[in-house]
Write a protein that holds these residues in place. Sequence first.
Motif, short mmCIF file in Angstrom:
data_model
loop_
_atom_site.label_atom_id
_atom_site.label_comp_id
_atom_site.label_asym_id
_atom_site.label_seq_id
_atom_site.Cartn_x
_atom_site.Cartn_y
_atom_site.Cartn_z
N THR A 378 52.42 24.83 31.96
CA THR A 378 52.25 26.26 32.24
C THR A 378 51.84 27.07 31.01
OG1 THR A 378 54.60 26.74 31.82
CG2 THR A 378 53.97 26.12 34.08
N TYR A 379 51.61 26.41 29.89
CA TYR A 379 51.32 27.14 28.65
C TYR A 379 50.03 27.95 28.75
CZ TYR A 379 51.19 27.94 23.58
OH TYR A 379 51.18 28.51 22.34
N THR A 380 49.00 27.38 29.35
CA THR A 380 47.75 28.12 29.52
C THR A 380 47.95 29.33 30.42
OG1 THR A 380 46.44 26.10 29.22
CG2 THR A 380 45.36 27.94 30.32
N TRP A 381 48.72 29.15 31.49
CA TRP A 381 48.99 30.28 32.39
C TRP A 381 49.70 31.40 31.63
CZ3 TRP A 381 53.10 33.18 33.78
CH2 TRP A 381 52.93 34.02 34.88
N ARG A 382 50.68 31.05 30.82
CA ARG A 382 51.42 32.09 30.09
C ARG A 382 50.52 32.82 29.09
NH1 ARG A 382 56.70 31.76 31.31
NH2 ARG A 382 57.48 29.78 32.13
N GLY A 383 49.57 32.10 28.51
CA GLY A 383 48.61 32.77 27.63
C GLY A 383 47.76 33.76 28.39
N ALA A 384 47.32 33.37 29.60
CA ALA A 384 46.54 34.30 30.43
C ALA A 384 47.39 35.49 30.86
CB ALA A 384 46.01 33.56 31.66
N ALA A 385 48.69 35.26 31.11
CA ALA A 385 49.58 36.36 31.46
C ALA A 385 49.73 37.33 30.29
CB ALA A 385 50.94 35.81 31.89
N ASN A 386 49.78 36.79 29.07
CA ASN A 386 49.82 37.66 27.90
C ASN A 386 48.54 38.48 27.77
OD1 ASN A 386 52.34 36.65 27.25
ND2 ASN A 386 51.55 35.14 25.79
N LEU A 387 47.40 37.85 28.10
CA LEU A 387 46.13 38.57 28.06
C LEU A 387 46.11 39.72 29.05
CD1 LEU A 387 43.17 38.85 27.12
CD2 LEU A 387 42.56 37.16 28.87
N ALA A 388 46.82 39.56 30.18
CA ALA A 388 46.85 40.63 31.18
C ALA A 388 47.44 41.92 30.62
CB ALA A 388 47.65 40.18 32.40
N ASN A 389 48.25 41.81 29.57
CA ASN A 389 48.83 42.99 28.93
C ASN A 389 48.03 43.46 27.72
OD1 ASN A 389 51.10 43.44 30.62
ND2 ASN A 389 52.15 41.70 29.67
N HIS A 390 46.87 42.84 27.50
CA HIS A 390 46.04 43.23 26.37
C HIS A 390 45.53 44.66 26.55
CE1 HIS A 390 42.74 43.15 23.43
NE2 HIS A 390 43.36 42.12 22.88
N ALA A 391 45.40 45.37 25.45
CA ALA A 391 45.00 46.79 25.53
C ALA A 391 43.64 46.98 26.17
CB ALA A 391 45.02 47.39 24.12
N HIS A 392 42.75 45.98 26.06
CA HIS A 392 41.38 46.15 26.54
C HIS A 392 41.08 45.29 27.77
CE1 HIS A 392 40.61 48.48 22.98
NE2 HIS A 392 40.88 47.46 22.18
N ILE A 393 42.12 44.91 28.53
CA ILE A 393 41.87 44.04 29.67
C ILE A 393 40.99 44.73 30.72
CG2 ILE A 393 44.03 44.74 30.77
CD1 ILE A 393 42.22 41.33 31.02
N GLU A 394 41.12 46.05 30.87
CA GLU A 394 40.28 46.73 31.86
C GLU A 394 38.82 46.74 31.44
OE1 GLU A 394 41.60 50.49 33.18
OE2 GLU A 394 43.63 49.83 33.69
N ARG A 395 38.57 46.80 30.14
CA ARG A 395 37.19 46.75 29.66
C ARG A 395 36.60 45.36 29.84
NH1 ARG A 395 37.12 48.58 23.66
NH2 ARG A 395 34.93 47.99 23.96
N LEU A 396 37.45 44.34 29.76
CA LEU A 396 36.96 42.97 29.89
C LEU A 396 36.70 42.59 31.34
CD1 LEU A 396 39.38 41.19 27.37
CD2 LEU A 396 37.03 41.91 26.96
N SER A 397 37.41 43.22 32.27
CA SER A 397 37.30 42.85 33.68
C SER A 397 36.07 43.49 34.32
CB SER A 397 38.56 43.28 34.44
OG SER A 397 39.72 42.76 33.84
N VAL A 398 35.60 42.86 35.38
CA VAL A 398 34.52 43.40 36.21
C VAL A 398 35.15 43.86 37.52
CG1 VAL A 398 32.38 42.88 37.44
CG2 VAL A 398 32.78 41.92 35.17
N THR A 399 34.89 45.09 37.93
CA THR A 399 35.48 45.62 39.15
C THR A 399 34.65 45.24 40.36
OG1 THR A 399 34.28 47.72 39.07
CG2 THR A 399 36.37 47.58 37.84
N LYS A 400 35.27 45.35 41.52
CA LYS A 400 34.57 45.05 42.77
C LYS A 400 33.41 46.02 42.98
CE LYS A 400 35.58 43.92 47.60
NZ LYS A 400 34.52 44.69 48.27
N GLN A 401 33.62 47.27 42.58
CA GLN A 401 32.55 48.26 42.74
C GLN A 401 31.34 47.90 41.89
OE1 GLN A 401 33.81 52.25 41.94
NE2 GLN A 401 31.74 53.11 42.01
N GLU A 402 31.58 47.46 40.65
CA GLU A 402 30.47 47.04 39.79
C GLU A 402 29.76 45.83 40.37
OE1 GLU A 402 32.16 48.39 35.39
OE2 GLU A 402 32.69 46.44 36.23
#
Length: 424
Positions: A378-402
């Motif tokens: 589960t180590y990779t999953w936990r790293g991705a979970a930490n990324l979810a709290n990254h300050a710029h996660i919204e900038r990195l994500s692509v929205t459904k509208q886009e």
Amino acid sequence: MSIGSNTLVLDNGGYTIKAGLVRGAEIDEPRVIPNCIARDRGKKIYVASDLENCRDFGEVQFRRPVEKSFIVNWEAQKETRLILTEPPNGLPVLQANCDQMVFEEYGFASYYRGVADSPSASSFNAYHDVQTIFQAPATAPNVAPAPAEVLMVVDTGFSQTTVTPLLRGRPLHSAIRRLDVGGKLLTNYLTRLISLRHFDVRNDAYIVNEMKEAACYVSSDFKGDLEKSWKGTRGERREEYLSGAGIARDYILPDFHTRSKGVVQEFDPSRNSKARRLAAAAQSAEDVITLRNERFTVPELLFNPSDVGLRCPGLADLICQSLQQLPVGLWPGLLANIVVVGGNALFDGFIQRLQREVVQRVPDDCMVRVARPSDPITYTWRGAANLANHAHIERLSVTKQEYEEHGAAWGRLSARVRIRTDTE
């Protein structure tokens, strides 16, 4: 578009799915779910976690949506963001298919996965306090505010083994190397050995996989252990062979009446003769398989795949090939921070053997450190979970509208630009 604070993190492995929600700063424990559809001998169908209800794994047939770590079969939240792991160097057609399913079929609000120039599944391992693995691991995972500066990730899972060097959380794609040896191939090889030496278990892959996980180990002295487990010439029975030499183990197969799982026991030289006497008396006996050199020759394929005719280097050589593609100045940092994740990392002796072989192949002035987290699955999953709290996660994500306005190709290009802007 306002995105909810919930993020679903999904590590879609070839053998299991690791899934869980991140609600702001609160990270749930991931659920580990079998990534398959199974059918037992009574033709009853089990999907994913339903497999826990199966009481007889004899002759169970499996169908999996992941081949070579890539999703090829999609027969598997409006205000939820999705973070999805992906192996490096994915095919564009599979990436486009993935984007389409996430937005058009499941309707996630926004979405982040490893695309061509951005972090892949291995990159999520950088979002940990990596140094705690090499020193004194904490009981609770620490959240790294930024990815590790330099890291070499060895991901040895069900479908394959990959070596991915990371610089500031981003994979150096020219140096990524893949070994087509994973848990699936090891299980198939053990199935073949047992079918040749004992009895046919070709339809019992699940049972053999449990046997592999319980009894196999990585040898620190392969030739020496092979010599100890050698039977001898025809008509001869060497003393070490008869006594088991500390290598042989008896594996009691499950009967799915009194035992639902197999059991590893110390080698009992009299067990086989006892079983023959009971069989002669028409009495039922435990089904026992004595494992000798199978215990260490199966995991040995990770280090010497040529043993079964695969024309590819072993894991230590693969790491060296990866280093050869990088500036020498990066070598000390990468060699001092080798993190091994994936189910095969749980083999006893794996970390020690890998470190020893890498040390033998690199310059003497380079310090080599190889470590495994407390839970490599589960180590990779936990790293991705930490990324979810990254300050710029919204900038990195692509929205459904886009995605709906510009299409999948624009989404991938936009994600690359955002990542470059963020890292610069």
